[in-house]
Design a protein around this motif. Structure first.
Motif, PDB file in Angstrom:
ATOM      1  N   PRO A 232       0.972  -1.413  -0.054  1.00 30.98           N
ATOM      2  CA  PRO A 232      -0.023   0.096  -0.017  1.00 30.98           C
ATOM      3  C   PRO A 232       0.875   1.274  -0.016  1.00 30.98           C
ATOM      4  CG  PRO A 232       0.077  -0.781   2.136  1.00 30.98           C
ATOM      5  CD  PRO A 232       0.924  -2.049   1.284  1.00 30.98           C
ATOM      6  N   THR A 233       2.225   1.243   0.220  1.00 31.81           N
ATOM      7  CA  THR A 233       3.191   2.465   0.140  1.00 31.81           C
ATOM      8  C   THR A 233       4.043   2.261  -0.997  1.00 31.81           C
ATOM      9  OG1 THR A 233       4.385   1.197   1.863  1.00 31.81           O
ATOM     10  CG2 THR A 233       2.943   2.675   2.786  1.00 31.81           C
ATOM     11  N   ALA A 234       4.436   3.414  -1.310  1.00 34.39           N
ATOM     12  CA  ALA A 234       5.581   3.409  -2.257  1.00 34.39           C
ATOM     13  C   ALA A 234       6.326   4.800  -2.126  1.00 34.39           C
ATOM     14  CB  ALA A 234       4.870   3.557  -3.656  1.00 34.39           C
ATOM     15  N   TYR A 235       7.809   4.473  -1.720  1.00 33.38           N
ATOM     16  CA  TYR A 235       8.722   5.350  -1.630  1.00 33.38           C
ATOM     17  C   TYR A 235       9.392   5.529  -2.716  1.00 33.38           C
ATOM     18  CZ  TYR A 235       7.658   5.160   3.290  1.00 33.38           C
ATOM     19  OH  TYR A 235       6.915   5.163   4.603  1.00 33.38           O
ATOM     20  N   VAL A 236       9.598   6.702  -3.547  1.00 35.35           N
ATOM     21  CA  VAL A 236      10.453   6.993  -4.772  1.00 35.35           C
ATOM     22  C   VAL A 236      11.749   7.709  -4.011  1.00 35.35           C
ATOM     23  CG1 VAL A 236      10.459   8.040  -6.796  1.00 35.35           C
ATOM     24  CG2 VAL A 236       8.443   7.208  -5.878  1.00 35.35           C
ATOM     25  N   ARG A 237      12.814   7.384  -4.658  1.00 39.02           N
ATOM     26  CA  ARG A 237      14.140   8.003  -4.239  1.00 39.02           C
ATOM     27  C   ARG A 237      14.910   8.037  -5.556  1.00 39.02           C
ATOM     28  NH1 ARG A 237      17.988   5.115  -2.571  1.00 39.02           N
ATOM     29  NH2 ARG A 237      17.953   4.394  -4.624  1.00 39.02           N
ATOM     30  N   PHE A 238      15.465   9.248  -5.860  1.00 38.03           N
ATOM     31  CA  PHE A 238      16.240   9.651  -7.073  1.00 38.03           C
ATOM     32  C   PHE A 238      17.223  10.786  -6.794  1.00 38.03           C
ATOM     33  CE2 PHE A 238      12.649  12.270  -7.454  1.00 38.03           C
ATOM     34  CZ  PHE A 238      13.060  13.421  -8.274  1.00 38.03           C
TER      35      PHE A 238
ATOM     36  N   VAL B 153     -10.171   4.848   1.958  1.00 38.03           N
ATOM     37  CA  VAL B 153     -10.668   5.977   1.073  1.00 38.03           C
ATOM     38  C   VAL B 153     -10.524   7.264   2.076  1.00 38.03           C
ATOM     39  CG1 VAL B 153     -12.877   6.575   0.587  1.00 38.03           C
ATOM     40  CG2 VAL B 153     -12.275   4.369   0.066  1.00 38.03           C
ATOM     41  N   GLY B 154     -10.250   8.120   1.292  1.00 34.36           N
ATOM     42  CA  GLY B 154      -9.961   9.723   1.979  1.00 34.36           C
ATOM     43  C   GLY B 154      -9.029   9.749   2.995  1.00 34.36           C
ATOM     44  N   LYS B 155      -8.032   8.844   2.937  1.00 32.70           N
ATOM     45  CA  LYS B 155      -6.881   9.083   3.994  1.00 32.70           C
ATOM     46  C   LYS B 155      -5.596   8.488   3.338  1.00 32.70           C
ATOM     47  CE  LYS B 155     -10.065   8.014   7.794  1.00 32.70           C
ATOM     48  NZ  LYS B 155     -10.101   7.049   9.118  1.00 32.70           N
ATOM     49  N   VAL B 156      -5.293   8.894   2.200  1.00 33.77           N
ATOM     50  CA  VAL B 156      -4.041   8.709   1.611  1.00 33.77           C
ATOM     51  C   VAL B 156      -3.274   9.775   2.198  1.00 33.77           C
ATOM     52  CG1 VAL B 156      -2.812   8.864  -0.532  1.00 33.77           C
ATOM     53  CG2 VAL B 156      -4.833   7.642  -0.679  1.00 33.77           C
ATOM     54  N   LYS B 157      -1.978   9.369   2.583  1.00 37.08           N
ATOM     55  CA  LYS B 157      -0.774  10.495   3.184  1.00 37.08           C
ATOM     56  C   LYS B 157       0.266  10.436   2.251  1.00 37.08           C
ATOM     57  CE  LYS B 157      -2.433   9.390   7.845  1.00 37.08           C
ATOM     58  NZ  LYS B 157      -1.944   8.870   9.196  1.00 37.08           N
ATOM     59  N   VAL B 158       0.925  11.504   1.943  1.00 38.79           N
ATOM     60  CA  VAL B 158       2.193  11.673   1.381  1.00 38.79           C
ATOM     61  C   VAL B 158       3.229  12.455   2.158  1.00 38.79           C
ATOM     62  CG1 VAL B 158       0.756  11.984  -0.690  1.00 38.79           C
ATOM     63  CG2 VAL B 158       1.426  13.997   0.265  1.00 38.79           C
TER      64      VAL B 158
ATOM     65  N   THR C 126     -11.241  21.198  -2.858  1.00 42.13           N
ATOM     66  CA  THR C 126     -11.406  21.686  -1.454  1.00 42.13           C
ATOM     67  C   THR C 126     -11.248  20.810  -0.339  1.00 42.13           C
ATOM     68  OG1 THR C 126     -13.584  20.586  -1.533  1.00 42.13           O
ATOM     69  CG2 THR C 126     -14.022  22.594  -2.473  1.00 42.13           C
ATOM     70  N   SER C 127     -10.574  19.678  -0.753  1.00 37.99           N
ATOM     71  CA  SER C 127     -10.036  18.772   0.157  1.00 37.99           C
ATOM     72  C   SER C 127      -8.927  17.955  -0.336  1.00 37.99           C
ATOM     73  CB  SER C 127     -10.992  18.023   0.991  1.00 37.99           C
ATOM     74  OG  SER C 127     -10.642  16.900   1.935  1.00 37.99           O
ATOM     75  N   ALA C 128      -7.742  17.731   0.794  1.00 38.21           N
ATOM     76  CA  ALA C 128      -6.863  16.889   0.368  1.00 38.21           C
ATOM     77  C   ALA C 128      -7.072  15.268   1.049  1.00 38.21           C
ATOM     78  CB  ALA C 128      -5.353  17.326   1.216  1.00 38.21           C
TER      79      ALA C 128
ATOM     80  N   TRP D  82      -7.532  12.479  -0.281  1.00 37.06           N
ATOM     81  CA  TRP D  82      -7.592  11.464  -1.360  1.00 37.06           C
ATOM     82  C   TRP D  82      -7.802  10.131  -1.268  1.00 37.06           C
ATOM     83  CZ3 TRP D  82      -1.883  13.295  -2.520  1.00 37.06           C
ATOM     84  CH2 TRP D  82      -1.807  14.919  -3.019  1.00 37.06           C
ATOM     85  N   ASP D  83      -8.447   9.580  -2.327  1.00 37.58           N
ATOM     86  CA  ASP D  83      -8.641   8.221  -2.436  1.00 37.58           C
ATOM     87  C   ASP D  83      -7.621   7.210  -2.892  1.00 37.58           C
ATOM     88  OD1 ASP D  83     -11.222   8.706  -1.311  1.00 37.58           O
ATOM     89  OD2 ASP D  83     -12.217   8.556  -3.485  1.00 37.58           O
ATOM     90  N   PRO D  84      -7.617   6.010  -2.698  1.00 32.51           N
ATOM     91  CA  PRO D  84      -6.266   5.319  -3.294  1.00 32.51           C
ATOM     92  C   PRO D  84      -6.383   5.022  -4.721  1.00 32.51           C
ATOM     93  CG  PRO D  84      -7.223   4.174  -1.331  1.00 32.51           C
ATOM     94  CD  PRO D  84      -8.077   5.407  -1.668  1.00 32.51           C
ATOM     95  N   ILE D  85      -4.968   5.367  -5.362  1.00 32.57           N
ATOM     96  CA  ILE D  85      -4.899   4.887  -6.777  1.00 32.57           C
ATOM     97  C   ILE D  85      -4.017   3.734  -6.920  1.00 32.57           C
ATOM     98  CG2 ILE D  85      -4.165   5.868  -8.930  1.00 32.57           C
ATOM     99  CD1 ILE D  85      -4.675   8.607  -8.179  1.00 32.57           C
ATOM    100  N   PRO D  86      -4.397   2.645  -7.463  1.00 32.53           N
ATOM    101  CA  PRO D  86      -3.370   1.651  -7.799  1.00 32.53           C
ATOM    102  C   PRO D  86      -2.048   1.887  -8.354  1.00 32.53           C
ATOM    103  CG  PRO D  86      -5.573   0.969  -8.868  1.00 32.53           C
ATOM    104  CD  PRO D  86      -5.866   2.669  -8.500  1.00 32.53           C
ATOM    105  N   PHE D  87      -1.031   1.159  -7.793  1.00 30.35           N
ATOM    106  CA  PHE D  87       0.375   1.379  -8.434  1.00 30.35           C
ATOM    107  C   PHE D  87       0.490   0.613  -9.406  1.00 30.35           C
ATOM    108  CE2 PHE D  87       1.495   2.599  -3.866  1.00 30.35           C
ATOM    109  CZ  PHE D  87       1.234   3.870  -4.024  1.00 30.35           C
ATOM    110  N   GLU D  88       0.431   1.091 -10.663  1.00 32.68           N
ATOM    111  CA  GLU D  88       0.466   0.037 -11.906  1.00 32.68           C
ATOM    112  C   GLU D  88       1.398   0.543 -12.938  1.00 32.68           C
ATOM    113  OE1 GLU D  88      -4.337  -1.432 -11.946  1.00 32.68           O
ATOM    114  OE2 GLU D  88      -3.634   0.062 -13.451  1.00 32.68           O
ATOM    115  N   LEU D  89       2.014   1.800 -12.854  1.00 32.07           N
ATOM    116  CA  LEU D  89       2.597   2.333 -13.860  1.00 32.07           C
ATOM    117  C   LEU D  89       3.435   3.560 -13.149  1.00 32.07           C
ATOM    118  CD1 LEU D  89       2.217   2.916 -17.568  1.00 32.07           C
ATOM    119  CD2 LEU D  89       2.842   5.130 -16.115  1.00 32.07           C
ATOM    120  N   PHE D  90       4.748   3.591 -13.740  1.00 34.46           N
ATOM    121  CA  PHE D  90       5.724   4.847 -13.098  1.00 34.46           C
ATOM    122  C   PHE D  90       6.166   5.495 -14.347  1.00 34.46           C
ATOM    123  CE2 PHE D  90       9.874   6.681 -11.616  1.00 34.46           C
ATOM    124  CZ  PHE D  90       9.285   7.342 -10.648  1.00 34.46           C
ATOM    125  N   MET D  91       6.392   6.901 -14.395  1.00 34.93           N
ATOM    126  CA  MET D  91       6.360   7.532 -15.353  1.00 34.93           C
ATOM    127  C   MET D  91       7.323   8.619 -14.939  1.00 34.93           C
ATOM    128  SD  MET D  91       4.213   9.259 -18.194  1.00 34.93           S
ATOM    129  CE  MET D  91       4.035  11.087 -17.371  1.00 34.93           C
TER     130      MET D  91
END
Length: 357
Positions: A197-203, A284-289, A311-313, A315-324
């Motif tokens: 459920p989590t993805a950490y991007v580092r570059f 749902v409604g509780k995605v954190k960044v 009007t609000s942060a 966010w609902d979950p979006i699947p991790f299927e592609l990186f660009m």
């Protein structure tokens, strides 16, 4: 047969293997963490034995490996290959293979920097484990062209995204992106697969110039559904710029640090380490960044336009299927983009990075 102590065999393996940087997983394993073959390290009087001593995957905490070799003809190393580098992790010592071969020596944990050594399957300069969602150092591709293999390139106008040797944070190659918004376009994308459920991007990021952050909205990276490259709303989360640096759920409220910009004069012409995290575990409604620059977490504030229903942060979950990643924007900016990316990773847990020197 002359007896040989375990300590002597371990020392022989360390001296023979040395501390060379690990190669990409597609290349031959010449690095620390790859098991030595039996014959090459066989002590005098034991050359008839052929222990293989191949290392198994090691833990990040660096437990000492055990041996199951003894005097058998094919002893193997047990746990000990270094895992993900941490600030304090030290890779375990590989087990001793059958007499005639010294087991692989575990990777030594790094100091939190890219220069540490990884265990088997690691890529040069990139701290990843076999559980990494994506791990890329751009060393394996021909220069002067876009990365191939799992990557799909999309270029338009004078936009270019190619591997070159102009500059690299580690190894000899990195990814070079250039062009202008919105006349040009230059991206690469790759399907990804994870149940995390989590993805950490580092570059690592080096810019000679970058499109203006004030009044112009660009997106450097996206992670989301298989349709994320389309730019359609609700298909991705992006690392974006607009009056600062932000994490955005496309097209929605974005969370940004207005005091940190990719085109800040103090940030140009040097390597910086960027990280961002998407945590969908709340549902749902509780995605954190989260967003980090050179290991320092940035303080993010909510921004966006209520005229677009933003009007609000929540966010609902979006699947991790592609990186660009690349040059991606819909507004016109005369400021050219000219930047490099190296040592990219997408992982289920944060691996961190060393502040660039």
């Amino acid at each position: 047969m002359k007896s040989t102590s375990i300590d002597a065999l371990i020392w022989a393996g360390i001296v023979t293997l040395g501390y060379g940087a690990p190669q990409c997983s597609s290349e031959s394993a010449q690095s620390l963490g790859a098991g030595s073959s039996g014959g090459a390290n066989a002590p005098a009087g034991a050359s008839s034995m052929a222990g293989s001593g191949s290392p198994a995957a090691g833990a990040a905490s660096g437990s000492t490996g055990t041996a199951d070799g003894g005097t058998s003809s094919a002893g193997s190393a047990a746990s000990g290959a270094g895992g993900v580098e941490t600030a304090s992790g030290v890779g375990g010592v590989g087990g001793i293979g059958g007499i005639g071969g010294v087991g692989g020596i575990g990777g030594v944990g790094g100091d939190g920097g890219f220069s540490g050594l990884n265990g088997a399957g690691a890529k040069a300069g990139v701290r990843c484990t076999d559980g990494a969602i994506l791990c890329e150092d751009f060393e394996q591709y021909p220069t002067a062209s876009a990365p191939a293999g799992a990557w799909t390139a999309s270029q338009r106008g004078a936009g270019k995204i190619v591997v070159d040797t102009t500059r690299a944070f580690s190894g000899k190659q990195s990814l070079h992106v250039s062009g202008r918004l919105n006349a040009d376009h230059a991206n690469i994308s790759q399907p990804i697969h994870t149940d995390s459920p989590t993805a950490y991007v580092r570059f690592m990021f080096y810019a000679k110039s970058y499109p203006a952050s004030s009044g112009v909205h660009s997106r450097l990276m996206r992670i989301g559904t298989a349709n994320a490259a389309s730019g359609d709303p609700n298909t991705s989360y992006s690392l974006a710029t607009y009056n600062g640096t932000a994490i955005e759920k496309v097209n929605s409220i974005y969370l940004r640090d207005t005091g940190t910009k990719l085109n800040d004069p103090s940030s140009l012409n040097k390597w910086s380490c960027w990280e961002f995290a998407i945590d969908r575990s709340g549902g749902v409604g509780k995605v954190k960044v989260q967003l980090w620059l050179d290991g320092r977490e940035l303080e993010l504030s909510t921004a966006g336009s209520s005229s677009h229903g933003m009007t609000s942060a929540s966010w609902d979950p979006i699947p991790f299927e592609l990186f660009m990643l690349g040059l991606d924007g819909f507004q016109v900016d005369t400021q050219a983009a000219d930047f490099w990316i190296d040592d990219l990773s997408v992982t289920p847990q944060r691996v961190g990075c060393k502040v660039a020197q």
